[in-house]
Design a protein around this motif. Structure first.
Motif, short mmCIF file in Angstrom:
data_model
loop_
_atom_site.label_atom_id
_atom_site.label_comp_id
_atom_site.label_asym_id
_atom_site.label_seq_id
_atom_site.Cartn_x
_atom_site.Cartn_y
_atom_site.Cartn_z
N PRO A 189 -2.03 1.77 3.67
CA PRO A 189 -2.58 1.27 4.94
C PRO A 189 -4.07 1.48 5.11
O PRO A 189 -4.70 0.80 5.93
N GLY A 231 -7.57 -1.21 3.24
CA GLY A 231 -8.42 -2.22 3.86
C GLY A 231 -9.62 -1.65 4.60
O GLY A 231 -10.53 -2.39 4.98
N SER A 244 2.48 -10.55 8.93
CA SER A 244 1.18 -9.91 9.19
C SER A 244 1.16 -8.47 8.67
O SER A 244 0.13 -7.99 8.20
N SER A 245 2.30 -7.79 8.74
CA SER A 245 2.37 -6.41 8.23
C SER A 245 2.26 -6.38 6.71
O SER A 245 1.67 -5.45 6.14
N SER A 302 0.60 -8.56 4.85
CA SER A 302 -0.78 -8.87 4.48
C SER A 302 -1.73 -7.70 4.75
O SER A 302 -2.72 -7.52 4.04
N SER A 303 -1.41 -6.87 5.74
CA SER A 303 -2.27 -5.73 6.07
C SER A 303 -1.76 -4.41 5.47
O SER A 303 -2.31 -3.35 5.77
N ARG A 304 -0.67 -4.49 4.69
CA ARG A 304 -0.07 -3.30 4.06
C ARG A 304 0.31 -2.24 5.09
O ARG A 304 0.09 -1.04 4.88
N ASP A 305 0.86 -2.69 6.19
CA ASP A 305 1.28 -1.77 7.25
C ASP A 305 2.70 -1.29 6.91
O ASP A 305 3.70 -1.81 7.42
N THR A 329 -2.14 -1.04 11.88
CA THR A 329 -2.82 -2.28 12.24
C THR A 329 -2.92 -2.44 13.75
O THR A 329 -3.98 -2.76 14.29
N SER A 358 1.98 2.05 13.75
CA SER A 358 1.40 0.92 13.04
C SER A 358 -0.10 1.15 12.91
O SER A 358 -0.80 1.33 13.90
#
Length: 320
Positions: free
Chosen positions: A34, A37, A278-279, A281-284, A82, A80
């Motif tokens: 996480p 990024g 979306s998680s 793509s953001s590695r959440d 993100t 989260s």
């Protein structure tokens, strides 16, 4: 029956345990974490290392897994990275949006599929039957994202009949009539798209059952007694033809929370499907693992509910 249900629930425990291990391992095998990024040329590596240590990402894998399972059983799925929120509240909010969208989709699906399936089976080989069969073939062949993009472009951008993004207009206050109508208005186009694509299986199953039921002895007996043909179809053929559909109804119920990744992403609808993409793509990872675990649980629960519904609808059927 109750003993069988309890046994099936107990069997779900080791299944969920194995699923949790697989999910955790796959999450760890994914590249980055996480905080990846956050790394830029100006980022202080010491600060990133401090965040990873604080989040427990440097602990042994077994320690991380046990901590994750223990917290999950207490309803704590972490935060989260993100959205800067608790995962449980975030998923709960998105699950509510997905539930209402899916509920409307299921209502529209059966409102379309059941009449078409019965009419197609009743008037077999007629022009009406051929039109319905052609409709089924088209909806079966067309990909989800193609129909969704066509509807979005034509009805959303060209005709401007429906909104093209979001789940509600922000100008309305929650609980007001305008807010409720805005929620429904934003759900209509994705719900119609989902319903149309889901009618194929129901129509084909219902059509086949109606055709088979027309030759059964109980139908011949009913017609020989002078019962009107409409009552024969409504009281005998239709009721018995619903059994195959009832077999999948448990998965339909649990699917109300599963959502559709393609539909929600294309229409920009803030549900669980869009949250999952979306998680990723953001590695959440905290959100990803919680969602996949929830999807697995819903799949197992859907199987159990389908068996229970079948045993209620048809007493001759018992859960094995």
């Amino acid at each position: 029956m109750w003993k069988t249900i309890v046994r099936r629930i107990l069997i779900m425990i080791p299944q969920l345990l194995v699923l949790s291990i697989l999910i955790f391992i796959l999450a760890k095998l994914m590249p980055g974490d996480p905080f990846t990024g956050m790394i830029t040329p100006e980022t202080d590596p010491a600060r990133v290392a401090e965040l990873r240590e604080k989040a427990g990402l440097n602990d042994p894998v077994l320690v991380q897994y046990v901590r994750w399972v223990k917290n999950s059983l207490q309803g704590d799925f972490g935060k989260s990275y993100t959205f800067k929120r608790d995962v449980a509240s975030l998923i709960g909010e998105r699950a509510l949006n997905t539930f209402w969208l899916s509920l409307l989709s299921v209502i529209l699906l059966y409102a379309i599929a059941i009449p078409l399936g019965v009419l197609s089976g009743r008037f077999q080989n007629s022009i009406l039957d051929k039109i319905i069969v052609l409709y089924s073939f088209i909806t079966f062949a067309i990909p989800v994202f193609v129909l969704a993009l066509l509807f979005l472009f034509f009805f959303g951008y060209k005709l401007e009949w429906f909104p093209t993004v979001g789940s509600v207009d922000i100008k309305y206050d929650p609980g007001t009539i305008g807010y409720i109508w805005s929620k429904i208005y934003h759900m209509l186009l994705p719900a119609i798209t989902t319903a149309i694509l889901g009618t194929t299986g129901v129509i084909q199953y219902l059509r086949s059952e109606v055709i088979d039921s027309k030759t059964m002895d109980y139908v011949r007996t009913a017609r020989s007694k002078g019962i009107p043909i409409k009552k024969v179809y409504s009281r005998h053929i239709f009721r018995n033809s619903l059994l195959p559909i009832a077999a999948f109804f448990g998965f339909t119920i649990t699917g109300l929370l599963g959502g559709s990744i393609f539909i929600e992403t294309i229409f920009g609808y803030q549900g669980m499907g869009q949250l999952f993409i979306s998680s990723l793509s953001s590695r959440d990872y905290s959100v990803i693992t919680a969602l996949v675990m929830l999807y697995g649980f819903l799949a197992l629960l859907g199987s159990l509910l389908s068996d229970i519904i079948m045993s209620i609808v048809d007493p001759r059927i018992r859960i094995e």
